[in-house]
Design an enzyme around this catalytic site. Sequence first.
Site, mmCIF file in Angstrom:
data_model
loop_
_atom_site.group_PDB
_atom_site.id
_atom_site.type_symbol
_atom_site.label_atom_id
_atom_site.label_comp_id
_atom_site.label_asym_id
_atom_site.label_seq_id
_atom_site.Cartn_x
_atom_site.Cartn_y
_atom_site.Cartn_z
ATOM 1 N N ASP A 32 0.837 -1.203 0.000
ATOM 2 C CA ASP A 32 0.000 0.000 0.000
ATOM 3 C C ASP A 32 0.869 1.249 0.000
ATOM 4 O O ASP A 32 1.873 1.317 0.713
ATOM 5 C CB ASP A 32 -0.885 0.030 1.248
ATOM 6 N N ASP A 33 0.469 2.212 -0.783
ATOM 7 C CA ASP A 33 1.099 3.536 -0.781
ATOM 8 C C ASP A 33 2.590 3.510 -1.081
ATOM 9 O O ASP A 33 3.345 4.335 -0.587
ATOM 10 C CB ASP A 33 0.847 4.257 0.552
ATOM 11 N N CYS A 73 -6.466 0.906 -2.117
ATOM 12 C CA CYS A 73 -5.886 -0.430 -2.020
ATOM 13 C C CYS A 73 -6.791 -1.579 -2.456
ATOM 14 O O CYS A 73 -6.347 -2.460 -3.194
ATOM 15 C CB CYS A 73 -5.373 -0.673 -0.611
ATOM 16 N N LYS A 128 -2.204 -8.008 4.689
ATOM 17 C CA LYS A 128 -3.544 -7.419 4.721
ATOM 18 C C LYS A 128 -4.402 -7.994 3.597
ATOM 19 O O LYS A 128 -4.016 -7.964 2.437
ATOM 20 C CB LYS A 128 -3.387 -5.905 4.563
ATOM 21 N N HIS A 130 -8.113 -7.193 3.201
ATOM 22 C CA HIS A 130 -8.922 -6.018 2.879
ATOM 23 C C HIS A 130 -9.733 -6.175 1.595
ATOM 24 O O HIS A 130 -9.827 -5.260 0.779
ATOM 25 C CB HIS A 130 -8.050 -4.759 2.818
#
Length: 177
Positions: A32-33, A73, A128, A130
């Site tokens: 992420d990011d 995400c 993760k 998600h």
Amino acid sequence: PVDAGPAGDATAASDALAAPETQPNIILLIADDLGMDATECYSVVDDVASTPNIRALCEAGVVFENAWSMPVCSPTRAAMLTGRYPHRTGVGAPAGGNQPGIEPDEFTLPMALDAHPAQGYAHANIGKWHLSGDNNSGDDTPNRMGWGHFSGIISGGVQSFYSWSKIVNGQEIYVER
């Protein structure tokens, strides 16, 4: 390419594909990011953090030079795991609650690996997930969607890095640091 021999022997080609020494290891990192400007794998900026292990993976493996991601995400993760655009998977925003997660009948990357059992891939999803919403909730969702092993969080984040619930193959384990 597989050399099937002078006569184009299909059996030799099949044996070569099934041979353990021809099977590549696959590591897919989704972070992420983490943009191109934050890694040594791309020459976008000069001042990036030193990441020697990631740099070694980039030098020895495949680095995407032309890839697309979504601005958040869950849609990116769904696209990477299915090969389908978010409007096809129904994951157009961060998943959770009444925001749809990935449909349980989606064909996923680990399912594709399992479609060729002669290759004998083991696969794990660490970190993760998600991708769960009301339509596909459950701590065993990653395993039901093809992952041989899952260890991480189902939701988008934890309230505290010092105490949180980790899911390991559908079982909740309380972590305290």
